[in-house]
Design a protein around this motif. Structure first.
Motif, short mmCIF file in Angstrom:
data_model
loop_
_atom_site.label_atom_id
_atom_site.label_comp_id
_atom_site.label_asym_id
_atom_site.label_seq_id
_atom_site.Cartn_x
_atom_site.Cartn_y
_atom_site.Cartn_z
N ASN A 372 0.83 -1.20 0.00
CA ASN A 372 0.00 0.00 0.00
C ASN A 372 0.87 1.26 0.00
O ASN A 372 2.09 1.18 0.02
CB ASN A 372 -1.01 -0.02 1.16
N SER A 373 0.22 2.41 0.00
CA SER A 373 0.95 3.68 -0.19
C SER A 373 1.58 4.23 1.07
O SER A 373 2.24 5.27 1.03
CB SER A 373 -0.01 4.73 -0.78
N THR A 434 -4.54 0.13 2.68
CA THR A 434 -4.77 -0.75 1.52
C THR A 434 -6.16 -0.53 0.96
O THR A 434 -6.36 -0.39 -0.26
CB THR A 434 -4.58 -2.22 1.92
N ASP A 437 -6.46 2.91 -0.73
CA ASP A 437 -5.84 2.89 -2.06
C ASP A 437 -6.76 2.24 -3.09
O ASP A 437 -6.94 2.75 -4.20
CB ASP A 437 -4.51 2.13 -2.02
N ARG A 440 -10.04 4.37 -3.86
CA ARG A 440 -9.84 5.50 -4.77
C ARG A 440 -9.89 5.02 -6.21
O ARG A 440 -10.42 5.72 -7.09
CB ARG A 440 -8.50 6.17 -4.49
#
Length: 444
Positions: A372-373, A434, A437, A440
């Motif tokens: 994830n980011s 997660t 992300d 979106r």
């Protein structure tokens, strides 16, 4: 500057404080709120802590209060898409314009506190002050406030709420709260102040002790799930479940909740008892049953077994610790009849990834590991190795980026499935980040 540009600048300033920086100390937030005129004293509050279920329960409480005609403010964390989700008025995230306006009022005072402190105010300190000031300005009739982490030393623990809610306590954030249920419960019980009414979900014995001790210490009134309130019955329904709830004031039947799982039924019972306590219902009177039904029926909880696509079904669930994942897995088994399920998993490095994967293994056919980011994300090489040990290497795939992970999971779910795709599904889970992300991408 446009509202959009100005809001983006405010977001950048908040992020510069360190999105994940943890400093547990109330002096700075108390000083800031004093300079603001103590906005948190302008309305009563319901304060929530616990390990899992806080946000869903807060959203249910909010919805029930609005169904009874009250103007509400709700403060929860983390957010999925925008920081504005943390601060809601009457069930809706505050506008960019309002968020920016309140921030500009607070900023010079925050800089004053920063200048005379060893540590600057944290991101969470600032959003907490923003929430309290926004609620006072609105104004709201009541605020529903979720603890960020722990309780006793959390920035929200300046409100000294009359009604406190403790959702189920499990092992999480052990590096901050201690590595036993007793230590964690002790920290969370710190939100209980003299004279409060405490609504507690069923707890492990080790966690129940500190709650009882704190109530006795400060003279708080305790209502416990399974004794004073609880779930009497539940039936799976299209889009959720129908409940019969024992409240503090009697039985409430035929209550539809558009959320899945026994854990959400438990959250509903806790939410109902909290609203009863706040509105003065109890042995002598019940809440209006139609208002209760209306409040629950209009509840939502994004990222909690949220269906975002059909054929194949794609579900998003932010379970990030074994306690939460166990509830998710139980709901998947009881309420979804998948003939094939593929999971996309991204986990933060400080979480019990092994515990999460072991719980998922019996209900998932194949696993797609991704990252994830978050800067705290577990490296995929480490997660793939761990997943291979639990699932077997032949059941594990790797996709470094979320768009690729979702595309691969859908392809795997549809592979070798003749005819209808209604029985196959994809679950995105392992972390709120997660889920954010994926959401979106999938909600565009």
């Amino acid at each position: 500057m446009t509202d959009r540009t100005e809001f983006a600048a405010v977001e950048a300033e908040l992020n510069a404080r360190g999105f994940t920086r943890m400093v547990f100390e109330l002096d700075r937030i108390e000083s800031l709120l004093d300079l603001l005129g103590s906005p948190q004293r302008a309305y009563p509050s319901i304060h929530l802590t616990g390990t899992n279920g806080k946000t869903s329960t807060a959203r249910m409480i909010d919805s029930l209060l609005r169904a009874h005609g009250l103007h509400t403010g709700r403060y929860t964390s983390p957010h999925l898409e925008t920081v504005r989700e943390r601060i809601s008025l009457d069930g809706e995230p505050v506008s960019e314009e309002r968020f920016t306006s309140v921030y500009r009022e607070i900023k010079p005072l925050a800089e004053l506190i920063d200048a005379r402190s060893d540590e600057p105010l944290t991101y969470f300190d600032m959003t907490t002050a923003l929430a309290f000031a926004t609620f006072a300005d609105a104004p709201v009739d009541i605020a529903v406030v979720e603890v960020g982490l722990g309780g006793a030393e959390d920035a929200t623990n300046v409100i000294q709420a009359g009604v406190c809610v403790i959702t189920p306590i499990g092992l999480d954030h052990t590096e901050w709260l201690g590595d036993t249920l007793q230590d964690i419960a002790l920290a969370k019980a710190g939100i209980i102040h003299p004279g409060a009414t405490v609504i507690a979900a069923a707890q492990e014995e080790e966690a129940a002790g500190p709650i009882l001790d704190r109530c006795a210490e400060v003279g708080a009134t305790l209502a416990r799930e399974g004794t004073e309130f609880g779930v009497l019955g539940r039936a799976v329904a299209v889009g959720g479940q129908v409940l019969t709830l024992q409240g503090l004031g009697g039985v409430y039947d035929d209550v539809f909740v558009p959320l899945h799982g026994a854990h959400q039924a438990q959250n509903a019972a806790v939410a109902l008892a909290a609203v009863e306590a706040f509105l003065g219902a109890g042995a002598r009177r019940q809440l209006d049953i139609e208002a209760v039904r209306e409040g629950f029926a209009s509840t939502s909880s994004p990222g909690r077994l949220e269906r975002v696509r059909n054929a194949p079904t794609i579900l998003l669930d932010g379970a990030h610790n074994p306690h939460g994942m166990a509830a998710t897995v139980t709901a998947l088994q009881e309420e979804f009849a998948f003939s094939k399920l593929v999971a996309v998993v991204g986990v933060l490095a400080d979480k019990d990834a092994e515990g999460l994967l072991e719980l998922l293994e019996p209900v998932v056919d194949q696993l797609v590991v991704t990252r994830n980011s978050s800067p705290r994300a577990m490296p995929t090489a480490e997660l793939v190795e761990l997943a291979g040990e639990i699932f077997g290497e032949e059941r594990v795939e790797l996709a470094e980026e979320m768009p690729d992970a979702i595309e691969l999971a859908v392809a795997l779910a549809e592979e070798d499935v003749p005819g209808e795709l209604s029985g196959v599904g994809v679950l995105v889970t392992g972390s709120v980040v997660t889920v954010a992300d994926a959401r979106r991408l999938l909600k565009r």
